[in-house]
Motif scaffolding. Structure first.
Motif, short mmCIF file in Angstrom:
data_model
loop_
_atom_site.label_atom_id
_atom_site.label_comp_id
_atom_site.label_asym_id
_atom_site.label_seq_id
_atom_site.Cartn_x
_atom_site.Cartn_y
_atom_site.Cartn_z
N ASN A 58 0.89 -1.16 -0.02
CA ASN A 58 -0.05 0.02 0.10
C ASN A 58 0.86 1.31 0.11
N VAL A 59 1.06 1.89 -0.98
CA VAL A 59 1.98 3.43 -1.22
C VAL A 59 0.60 4.26 -1.47
N GLU A 60 0.50 5.09 -0.48
CA GLU A 60 -0.38 6.24 -0.48
C GLU A 60 -1.65 6.18 -1.29
N TYR B 174 0.95 9.94 -15.75
CA TYR B 174 1.32 9.09 -14.58
C TYR B 174 1.32 9.52 -13.36
N ARG B 175 1.22 8.88 -12.41
CA ARG B 175 1.26 9.02 -10.96
C ARG B 175 2.37 8.54 -10.19
N ALA B 176 3.49 8.84 -9.70
CA ALA B 176 4.58 8.28 -9.06
C ALA B 176 4.62 8.60 -7.56
N VAL B 177 4.43 7.52 -6.91
CA VAL B 177 4.44 7.81 -5.35
C VAL B 177 5.51 7.03 -4.78
N ALA C 276 5.30 3.28 -6.34
CA ALA C 276 4.42 2.96 -7.29
C ALA C 276 4.41 3.89 -8.57
N VAL C 277 4.03 3.32 -9.63
CA VAL C 277 4.15 4.17 -10.79
C VAL C 277 2.78 3.98 -11.66
N GLU C 278 1.75 4.70 -11.50
CA GLU C 278 0.39 4.40 -12.15
C GLU C 278 0.08 5.26 -13.24
N CYS C 279 -0.35 4.32 -14.54
CA CYS C 279 -0.58 4.85 -15.82
C CYS C 279 -1.93 5.62 -15.80
N GLN C 280 -2.17 6.79 -15.95
CA GLN C 280 -3.35 7.57 -15.97
C GLN C 280 -4.37 6.89 -16.95
N ALA C 281 -3.90 6.61 -18.03
CA ALA C 281 -4.58 6.17 -19.29
C ALA C 281 -5.35 4.81 -18.90
N CYS C 282 -4.42 3.84 -18.33
CA CYS C 282 -4.80 2.34 -18.01
C CYS C 282 -5.74 2.65 -16.79
N ARG C 283 -5.65 3.53 -15.80
CA ARG C 283 -6.60 3.70 -14.72
C ARG C 283 -7.87 4.25 -15.24
N GLU D 131 -9.22 3.52 -18.34
CA GLU D 131 -9.64 2.56 -19.03
C GLU D 131 -10.05 1.26 -18.12
N GLY D 132 -9.63 1.29 -17.29
CA GLY D 132 -10.02 0.20 -16.37
C GLY D 132 -9.23 -1.20 -16.21
N VAL D 133 -7.77 -0.84 -16.96
CA VAL D 133 -6.97 -1.82 -17.20
C VAL D 133 -6.05 -2.35 -15.93
N SER D 134 -6.17 -3.49 -15.74
CA SER D 134 -5.60 -3.91 -14.47
C SER D 134 -4.16 -4.80 -14.86
N PRO D 135 -3.13 -4.86 -14.22
CA PRO D 135 -2.74 -3.76 -13.29
C PRO D 135 -2.44 -2.45 -14.01
N ALA D 136 -2.86 -1.35 -13.46
CA ALA D 136 -2.73 -0.08 -13.82
C ALA D 136 -1.38 0.68 -13.39
N ALA D 137 -0.65 -0.30 -12.43
CA ALA D 137 0.42 0.44 -11.78
C ALA D 137 1.54 -0.44 -11.72
N TRP D 138 2.89 -0.02 -11.63
CA TRP D 138 3.83 -0.86 -11.52
C TRP D 138 4.19 -0.62 -9.91
N HIS D 139 4.41 -1.82 -9.24
CA HIS D 139 4.71 -1.46 -7.90
C HIS D 139 5.92 -2.21 -7.41
N PHE D 140 7.09 -1.15 -7.13
CA PHE D 140 8.32 -1.89 -6.63
C PHE D 140 8.68 -1.69 -5.18
N GLY D 141 9.66 -2.61 -4.62
CA GLY D 141 10.24 -2.27 -3.51
C GLY D 141 11.31 -1.31 -3.58
N THR D 142 11.91 -0.95 -2.84
CA THR D 142 13.14 0.08 -2.68
C THR D 142 14.09 -0.44 -2.06
N ALA D 143 15.47 -0.31 -2.45
CA ALA D 143 16.48 -0.41 -1.40
C ALA D 143 17.45 0.73 -1.09
N GLY D 144 17.76 1.06 -0.08
CA GLY D 144 18.45 2.18 0.46
C GLY D 144 17.56 3.58 0.24
N PRO D 145 18.21 4.63 0.74
CA PRO D 145 17.58 5.73 0.63
C PRO D 145 16.74 6.13 -0.63
#
Length: 105
Positions: free
Chosen positions: A2-4, A45-48, A55-62, A64-78
């Motif tokens: 869950n990212v914002e 896009y919306r990157a949070v 999370a990087v969400e494509c506004q066009a996919c969102r 259009e109801g395309v799923s998944p509409a966003a990339w979800h990545f973990g982070t390493a470091g700062p």
């Protein structure tokens, strides 16, 4: 994850980083949406980023109801202060069926 407000079970591994010539850390985001249909710069896009990941969400996919509409990545470091788009580090993240979709490079 869950990212914002962006939720989903889909997890795309760790986000990529590079170090610029000044020694600053830059997060590298994919330039194409998770569905392989849109350029994020063109479609919007919306990157949070927060301590849970990026999370990087494509506004066009969102829209259009395309799923998944966003990339979800973990982070390493700062967290990085800057971001840039580049598909190259993420080419192995699409499945074979994703890579065969129209619009893929």
């Amino acid at each position: 994850m869950n990212v914002e407000g962006l939720t989903g079970e889909h997890y795309d591994g760790l986000v990529n980083y590079r170090v610029d010539p000044h020694g600053e850390r830059v997060v590298v985001l994919p330039a194409i949406c998770r569905a392989g249909r849109h350029s994020l710069v063109v479609a919007g896009y919306r990157a949070v980023a927060d301590s849970a990941g990026v999370a990087v969400e494509c506004q066009a996919c969102r829209a259009e109801g395309v799923s998944p509409a966003a990339w979800h990545f973990g982070t390493a470091g700062p967290l990085a202060a800057r971001a840039e788009f580049d598909d190259q580090p993420y080419l192995d993240r699409w499945t074979r069926s994703d890579a065969a979709r129209p619009g893929r490079r």
